[in-house]
Design a protein around this motif. Sequence first.
Motif, PDB file in Angstrom:
ATOM      1  N   LEU A 539       0.856  -1.183   0.000  1.00 52.97           N
ATOM      2  CA  LEU A 539       0.000   0.000   0.000  1.00 52.97           C
ATOM      3  C   LEU A 539       0.896   1.237   0.000  1.00 52.97           C
ATOM      4  N   ALA A 540       0.481   2.250  -0.770  1.00 52.80           N
ATOM      5  CA  ALA A 540       1.288   3.468  -0.886  1.00 52.80           C
ATOM      6  C   ALA A 540       1.347   4.218   0.440  1.00 52.80           C
ATOM      7  N   ASP A 541       2.456   4.914   0.655  1.00 52.33           N
ATOM      8  CA  ASP A 541       2.628   5.628   1.919  1.00 52.33           C
ATOM      9  C   ASP A 541       1.764   6.887   2.006  1.00 52.33           C
ATOM     10  N   SER A 542       1.033   7.193   0.941  1.00 52.56           N
ATOM     11  CA  SER A 542       0.110   8.327   0.943  1.00 52.56           C
ATOM     12  C   SER A 542      -1.275   7.957   1.468  1.00 52.56           C
ATOM     13  N   GLU A 543      -1.526   6.672   1.690  1.00 51.77           N
ATOM     14  CA  GLU A 543      -2.864   6.216   2.069  1.00 51.77           C
ATOM     15  C   GLU A 543      -2.995   6.179   3.592  1.00 51.77           C
ATOM     16  N   HIS A 552      -0.575  -6.271   5.205  1.00 56.74           N
ATOM     17  CA  HIS A 552      -0.853  -6.022   3.792  1.00 56.74           C
ATOM     18  C   HIS A 552      -1.041  -4.540   3.491  1.00 56.74           C
ATOM     19  N   VAL A 553      -0.639  -3.678   4.394  1.00 57.26           N
ATOM     20  CA  VAL A 553      -0.892  -2.246   4.213  1.00 57.26           C
ATOM     21  C   VAL A 553       0.402  -1.437   4.303  1.00 57.26           C
ATOM     22  N   GLY A 554       1.468  -1.950   3.739  1.00 54.44           N
ATOM     23  CA  GLY A 554       2.707  -1.188   3.713  1.00 54.44           C
ATOM     24  C   GLY A 554       3.975  -2.002   3.679  1.00 54.44           C
ATOM     25  N   THR A 555       3.892  -3.296   3.960  1.00 55.50           N
ATOM     26  CA  THR A 555       5.068  -4.159   3.863  1.00 55.50           C
ATOM     27  C   THR A 555       5.431  -4.404   2.402  1.00 55.50           C
ATOM     28  N   VAL A 556       6.617  -4.961   2.202  1.00 55.93           N
ATOM     29  CA  VAL A 556       7.081  -5.399   0.882  1.00 55.93           C
ATOM     30  C   VAL A 556       7.049  -6.921   0.859  1.00 55.93           C
ATOM     31  N   TRP A 557       6.336  -7.491  -0.093  1.00 59.71           N
ATOM     32  CA  TRP A 557       6.264  -8.947  -0.257  1.00 59.71           C
ATOM     33  C   TRP A 557       7.110  -9.355  -1.462  1.00 59.71           C
ATOM     34  N   PRO A 558       8.149 -10.151  -1.269  1.00 62.38           N
ATOM     35  CA  PRO A 558       8.975 -10.560  -2.403  1.00 62.38           C
ATOM     36  C   PRO A 558       8.182 -11.231  -3.529  1.00 62.38           C
ATOM     37  N   PHE A 559       7.258 -12.131  -3.183  1.00 60.42           N
ATOM     38  CA  PHE A 559       6.498 -12.804  -4.238  1.00 60.42           C
ATOM     39  C   PHE A 559       5.728 -11.788  -5.074  1.00 60.42           C
ATOM     40  N   ASP A 560       5.083 -10.828  -4.414  1.00 62.59           N
ATOM     41  CA  ASP A 560       4.311  -9.780  -5.074  1.00 62.59           C
ATOM     42  C   ASP A 560       5.189  -9.058  -6.086  1.00 62.59           C
TER      43      ASP A 560
END
Length: 686
Positions: A539-543, A552-560
């Motif tokens: 999720l973007a840091d502007s939200e 699911h609201v700011g982490t980085v997922w390698p698979f994604d």
Amino acid sequence: MSETTVRILDGSTFMVSDERGDVDEAPGASPTGLFALDTRFLSRWVLTVDQQRLIPLTVDDVQYYEARFFLVPGPATQYIDAKLSVFRHRRLGEGFRERITIFNYGEAAAELTVRVDVGSDFADLFEVKDELAKKGHYYEHVEPRRIRLGYQRETFRRETSITTDVPAECDAQGLTYAVRIEPLSEWTAELMIEMLTLDGTGKDIRSGWKYAGNRRSLRNDLELWLAQAPRVECDWESLNMTYQRSLLDLAALRFSLFGPVGETVPAAGLPWFMTLFGRDSIFTCLQALPFVPQLARTTLRLLGMLQGTQINDLREEDPGRILHELRFGETAAFLEQPHSPYFGSADATPLWVVLLDEYERWTGDSELVHELEAEARAAIGWIDDFADLIGNGYVSYRRRNHRNGLENQCWKDSWDAICYRNGRLPGFPRATCELQGYAYDAKVRAARLARLCWNDPGYADRLEREAADLKMRFNRDFWIDGENFYALALDADGAKVDALSSNIGHLLWSGIVDDDKARMVVEHLLGPRLHSGWGVRTLADSERRFNPVGYHVGTVWPFDNSFIAWGLRRYGFKKEAAQLAKGILDAAQYFGGRLPEAFAGYERKVTHHPVQYPTACSPQAWSTGTVLLLLRTMLGLEPIKDHLVVDPELPSGIERISLLDIPGRWGRTDAFGRFVTRRTWRPAAR
């Protein structure tokens, strides 16, 4: 999980202990112990010498299925000049075995009392996680050199059998050895633990499953697995390390269900998801296709065999729907959890069709496509007949099991993952954007298979018309004018859920994005709001709900990120795909080459190293597959009929990547990439 834990695993069987090798029964949701098929068979496993716990010196992570602990006895507060050394060597495969060896380096004989305390709570994995009480009864049998601990609830029965190869005084709580060790001598005992899943008659229902009654060598299996995988040669140490770690972890996560030994599927991740997941297994197989295509074949067949056939609200089953999760523990057996199996995902079904087509493109295995024709048509039928809950022609979801079904049935399945920009949560049904991309891709690919394998051009024409119509409507209804990106979802009223998220990268991968919108999507994905410097945030840091350590609201997922990179390549953004790959693989070196499920979405320029997400699964299947898909993306590998096309675009500063002995319908071949070099490899037909 704590970094002090030591884990060994083999498919759905795993052991998690502390750095001494001990497992303590502890209150709370502790995932330590010996688990198999969602049940904890050992909840206590503690070694003492003369009633003292041991001091850990080091742990040798030999292979994924074995570990060695080097310890000394003595007070916990200080190290003394120990004359005794204690080694614990444990391994999985045909049960669980631990060999305890004590060396006496003193000048006098050592008279010792060695004790192994044992306990089995037989907790279902959901009971461990949610701290639920047991409802059956325990039993125990003590025999010479053997302790049997059991649990039964009606016909559900589990038993732990602990056997020692040397004499011991056994009781229901453990084994005691009276030991005398002469100077410069050693004493050894080996304990074997069998994990029995019994029916009402006492018969082991796992008798035909992996390793039961079979002494196949895990070491030989691993050597064969590594030998069959392509080799990487490059000047990028992080890539070399991550590739080798990923192959080992993917080997560790394989397990067999219902089929013969050797036909394996990937478990989703340690510790909570060591079972079959539809979405996770499919994504992992897509990532791994150019490297170990046999995983995809077994996964496709197994998921097809377990495909939904009826309407069942508890399990959220529909005809044609591909399962989300399959469990074997007590709560699933008594329908206290719906995972028997549970079908609550809206993406696994179209993704299964995508994998079937991609598998045929790589392997040429048209026989499997013929075999699974009915299942593929049923999956397309589910998209048409059951998935449009709003009535607007889009795939959406709303749980029918309100007791313990999943609210969000897309890959971002935590409660707050789907939100408006202002943080408000939409009602249900929800139609997330990537679901439409998967449905579009599934219909395009099914049309190809209908022409190529099923001899049904009429069906193919219909699917292509439906896919084209879906793409047209999607680009009209999901696009946010002025913001120049796609909405995260449509809500129950058809209004746009306007948060900026990584989901838009999956749209590139599926091909549903109009060409004139692709560059704007890419600019958002690699722009400062979404890209942390290590990778694209969920999720973007502007939200409003952005949180760099939000699941699911700011982490980085390698698979994604691996699938986003694949999408960038599809639309011709090769340099951008290479840039994204470099960020993820730079992060991998800080995790010892083992990419976790997720890591924090802090800015790279602020932290200078990736920050761990506290409860990330590791290893996790689609994280192990990340480097494989990134390799494919950087080398530009695409199967075109009986040829493999190679079009490399390497990150700046990386001079060479070679991938040797790639399996596929063309036999086995090699791919070479050099910075600012273009090369196309066309091997001879078989």
